[in-house]
Design an enzyme around this catalytic site. Sequence first.
Site, mmCIF file in Angstrom:
data_model
loop_
_atom_site.group_PDB
_atom_site.id
_atom_site.type_symbol
_atom_site.label_atom_id
_atom_site.label_comp_id
_atom_site.label_asym_id
_atom_site.label_seq_id
_atom_site.Cartn_x
_atom_site.Cartn_y
_atom_site.Cartn_z
ATOM 1 C CB THR A 135 -0.940 -0.006 1.270
ATOM 2 O OG1 THR A 135 -1.326 1.314 1.470
ATOM 3 C CG2 THR A 135 -0.164 -0.631 2.474
ATOM 4 C CD GLU A 137 -1.938 5.186 4.687
ATOM 5 O OE1 GLU A 137 -1.920 5.438 5.753
ATOM 6 O OE2 GLU A 137 -2.157 6.137 3.712
ATOM 7 C CE1 TYR A 159 -3.994 -1.921 5.859
ATOM 8 C CE2 TYR A 159 -3.073 0.248 5.209
ATOM 9 C CZ TYR A 159 -3.455 -0.948 4.836
ATOM 10 O OH TYR A 159 -3.899 -1.209 3.410
ATOM 11 C CE LYS A 163 -2.254 -4.551 3.991
ATOM 12 N NZ LYS A 163 -2.472 -5.495 2.967
HETATM 13 P P1 NDP Z 1 -11.625 -4.498 2.231
HETATM 14 O O1 NDP Z 1 -11.545 -3.884 3.505
HETATM 15 O O2 NDP Z 1 -12.685 -4.017 1.348
HETATM 16 O O3 NDP Z 1 -11.379 -6.064 2.355
HETATM 17 C C1 NDP Z 1 -10.541 -6.714 3.226
HETATM 18 C C2 NDP Z 1 -10.879 -8.297 2.962
HETATM 19 O O4 NDP Z 1 -10.018 -8.966 4.132
HETATM 20 C C3 NDP Z 1 -12.158 -8.566 3.446
HETATM 21 O O5 NDP Z 1 -12.601 -9.653 2.498
HETATM 22 C C4 NDP Z 1 -12.228 -9.105 4.796
HETATM 23 O O6 NDP Z 1 -13.183 -10.041 5.149
HETATM 24 C C5 NDP Z 1 -10.815 -9.822 4.965
HETATM 25 N N1 NDP Z 1 -10.155 -9.878 6.205
HETATM 26 C C6 NDP Z 1 -9.926 -8.963 7.144
HETATM 27 N N2 NDP Z 1 -9.504 -9.670 8.123
HETATM 28 C C7 NDP Z 1 -9.311 -10.953 7.929
HETATM 29 C C8 NDP Z 1 -8.545 -12.083 8.576
HETATM 30 N N3 NDP Z 1 -8.265 -12.103 9.756
HETATM 31 N N4 NDP Z 1 -8.587 -13.350 7.998
HETATM 32 C C9 NDP Z 1 -8.925 -13.264 6.506
HETATM 33 N N5 NDP Z 1 -9.618 -12.393 6.014
HETATM 34 C C10 NDP Z 1 -9.680 -11.315 6.443
HETATM 35 O O7 NDP Z 1 -10.063 -3.975 1.344
HETATM 36 P P2 NDP Z 1 -10.026 -3.705 -0.270
HETATM 37 O O8 NDP Z 1 -10.733 -4.880 -0.759
HETATM 38 O O9 NDP Z 1 -10.140 -2.370 -0.197
HETATM 39 O O10 NDP Z 1 -8.298 -4.109 -0.218
HETATM 40 C C11 NDP Z 1 -7.587 -5.296 -0.273
HETATM 41 C C12 NDP Z 1 -6.342 -5.188 0.257
HETATM 42 O O11 NDP Z 1 -5.245 -4.228 -0.600
HETATM 43 C C13 NDP Z 1 -6.206 -5.116 1.558
HETATM 44 O O12 NDP Z 1 -5.221 -5.969 2.219
HETATM 45 C C14 NDP Z 1 -5.834 -3.656 1.839
HETATM 46 O O13 NDP Z 1 -5.062 -3.515 2.934
HETATM 47 C C15 NDP Z 1 -4.939 -3.349 0.564
HETATM 48 N N6 NDP Z 1 -5.105 -1.844 0.070
HETATM 49 C C16 NDP Z 1 -5.971 -1.507 -0.311
HETATM 50 C C17 NDP Z 1 -5.774 -0.303 -1.047
HETATM 51 C C18 NDP Z 1 -7.324 0.476 -1.568
HETATM 52 O O14 NDP Z 1 -7.243 1.686 -1.699
HETATM 53 N N7 NDP Z 1 -8.474 -0.392 -1.597
HETATM 54 C C19 NDP Z 1 -4.646 0.416 -1.597
HETATM 55 C C20 NDP Z 1 -3.805 -0.464 -1.085
HETATM 56 C C21 NDP Z 1 -3.746 -1.571 -0.392
HETATM 57 P P3 NDP Z 1 -14.665 -9.489 5.835
HETATM 58 O O15 NDP Z 1 -15.495 -9.171 4.576
HETATM 59 O O16 NDP Z 1 -14.992 -10.814 6.616
HETATM 60 O O17 NDP Z 1 -14.358 -8.224 6.429
HETATM 61 P P1 GDR Z 2 -6.703 5.794 3.607
HETATM 62 O O1 GDR Z 2 -8.389 5.790 3.275
HETATM 63 O O2 GDR Z 2 -6.502 6.081 4.959
HETATM 64 O O3 GDR Z 2 -6.036 6.674 2.672
HETATM 65 O O4 GDR Z 2 -6.462 4.143 3.444
HETATM 66 P P2 GDR Z 2 -9.758 6.484 3.783
HETATM 67 O O5 GDR Z 2 -10.649 6.860 2.630
HETATM 68 O O6 GDR Z 2 -9.919 5.945 5.162
HETATM 69 O O7 GDR Z 2 -8.942 7.967 4.111
HETATM 70 C C1 GDR Z 2 -8.445 8.902 3.186
HETATM 71 C C2 GDR Z 2 -8.257 10.253 3.936
HETATM 72 O O8 GDR Z 2 -9.304 10.870 4.071
HETATM 73 C C3 GDR Z 2 -9.300 11.432 5.389
HETATM 74 N N1 GDR Z 2 -10.626 11.617 6.002
HETATM 75 C C4 GDR Z 2 -11.415 10.722 6.271
HETATM 76 N N2 GDR Z 2 -11.143 9.293 6.458
HETATM 77 C C5 GDR Z 2 -12.144 8.475 6.933
HETATM 78 N N3 GDR Z 2 -12.199 7.313 6.521
HETATM 79 N N4 GDR Z 2 -13.422 8.960 7.291
HETATM 80 C C6 GDR Z 2 -13.580 10.276 7.398
HETATM 81 O O9 GDR Z 2 -14.567 10.893 8.110
HETATM 82 C C7 GDR Z 2 -12.550 11.219 6.907
HETATM 83 N N5 GDR Z 2 -12.450 12.612 6.892
HETATM 84 C C8 GDR Z 2 -11.181 12.714 6.189
HETATM 85 C C9 GDR Z 2 -8.276 10.458 6.228
HETATM 86 O O10 GDR Z 2 -7.894 11.020 7.376
HETATM 87 C C10 GDR Z 2 -7.313 10.250 5.164
HETATM 88 O O11 GDR Z 2 -6.463 11.298 5.154
HETATM 89 C C11 GDR Z 2 -7.127 3.411 2.337
HETATM 90 C C12 GDR Z 2 -7.191 1.980 2.832
HETATM 91 O O12 GDR Z 2 -8.031 1.452 1.745
HETATM 92 C C13 GDR Z 2 -6.117 1.215 3.046
HETATM 93 O O13 GDR Z 2 -6.369 -0.226 3.191
HETATM 94 C C14 GDR Z 2 -5.234 1.404 2.017
HETATM 95 O O14 GDR Z 2 -3.862 0.861 1.971
HETATM 96 C C15 GDR Z 2 -4.655 2.737 1.561
HETATM 97 O O15 GDR Z 2 -6.086 3.569 1.275
HETATM 98 C C16 GDR Z 2 -4.055 3.112 0.316
#
Ligand code: NDP
Ligand code: GDR
Length: 376
Positions: A135, A137, A159, A163
Amino acid sequence: MTGTRRALVTGITGQDGAYLAELLLAKGYEVHGVKRRTSSFNSERIDHLYHELDEAVPKVHLHYGDLTDSLSLLRLVQLVQPDEVYNLGAQSHVAVSFEEPEYTANADALGTLRLLEAIRVLGIGERCRFYQASTSELFGKVAATPQNEATPFHPRSPYGVAKLYAHWITQNYREAYGLYACSGILFNHESPIRGETFVTRKITRGLARCVHGLQHCVYLGNLDARRDWGHARDYVEAQWLMLQQAAPRDYVIATGEQHTVREFVDLAARAIGLELEFRGDGAEEHAVVARCDVAGAKVARGDVVVRIHAQYFRPAEVDTLVGDSSLARRELGWRPRTGFAALVDEMARADLLLAEREAAGLVGSRHGRHLIERLG
Ligand code: NDP
Ligand code: GDR
């Protein structure tokens, strides 16, 4: 490689898991997903892909398992004998990781180790390829802009730190045991099936619900945070491409374009027929409806639809992220297809449709994606 390829996907019930499962099925893979046990159904994003026992056309095979449970991972890797493993499962919410740091480390850091070790000890490392969901992050408190594969890491949350372990252990298994293991350093990617507590979906869902009188206001934190937002559909393609190369390598996946949370709010509002005006500073900042073009809307000019709340600020923030994915563009031939405006528009329209149905008393999906495909 001959025969049907088998993929094992952790996190299949999440946003990326659903898009990746669709992509892999379309490419003819046998797809196995790891689903953790929950007290109520959480497979809404992949229900349309689920393989019923009496169905002739194979879809996704779901298995119970958990990244915190080594034995379940060993059992599944043994059972499925995958050609490709996509480790998407994680406690993926940055703000939640401050409240559950130990669990986040267990699932996100040690979970990755458990899966890699299962592949190694079961002796399938020579033919099984491994993708780790890294990520942006990891960059956290950035020293250089835009960030690429050479930018130093400085994570800012439990987190991000978890990661980072997962990122390095993946590289370590590649170097120590010769596994085809790589990490995609993906910047934020969103969609109509994004989790409702991430800021983009919180905004599109919240504004749509305000329009239909289902909530009064959306409470947000840091509106100045800058992110590089792409579409999840495009990003899962990069995940697959990374496992199809001659040699494993880590890649940054991003659009190269950056916007503030405030800009996201503004554009999402416009997409559903609202014009907003931001007033006040700091904790007093709020957004007021300046114009409303939605027939039958329950909001009117002058209504406050966005406010700031201290609860949504983080103990340490990642202020600004923007990625340089030129390596992926060059070596993988990958590029994002969906721009920022199209992404916001798709999410906002899907959530408006969903709110319309919710207001009409039609209980249904929490995600408008399939609704929009069926109903327009
Ligand atoms: P989501 O939060 O939508 O999905 C996370 C998934 O992980 C869900 O299926 C969840 O299951 C499962 N999970 C959580 N805890 C466990 C566990 N203990 N054992 C097995 N499965 C588990 O994430 P995204 O699809 O958005 O992201 C996918 C991956 O990519 C994640 O690892 C995230 O950290 C990473 N990532 C995401 C980005 C983004 O912008 N979306 C950017 C960069 C990295 P359940 O449905 O039961 O909660
Ligand atoms: P991020 O995504 O932390 O980048 O992680 P998120 O959408 O939670 O926050 C993005 C930015 O928005 C600001 N923010 C808020 N965020 C949330 N969730 N709720 C609020 O009310 C709010 N107001 C402002 C946050 O402070 C932050 O700066 C996501 C996840 O998908 C991670 O798993 C992944 O690794 C990174 O993106 C890349």
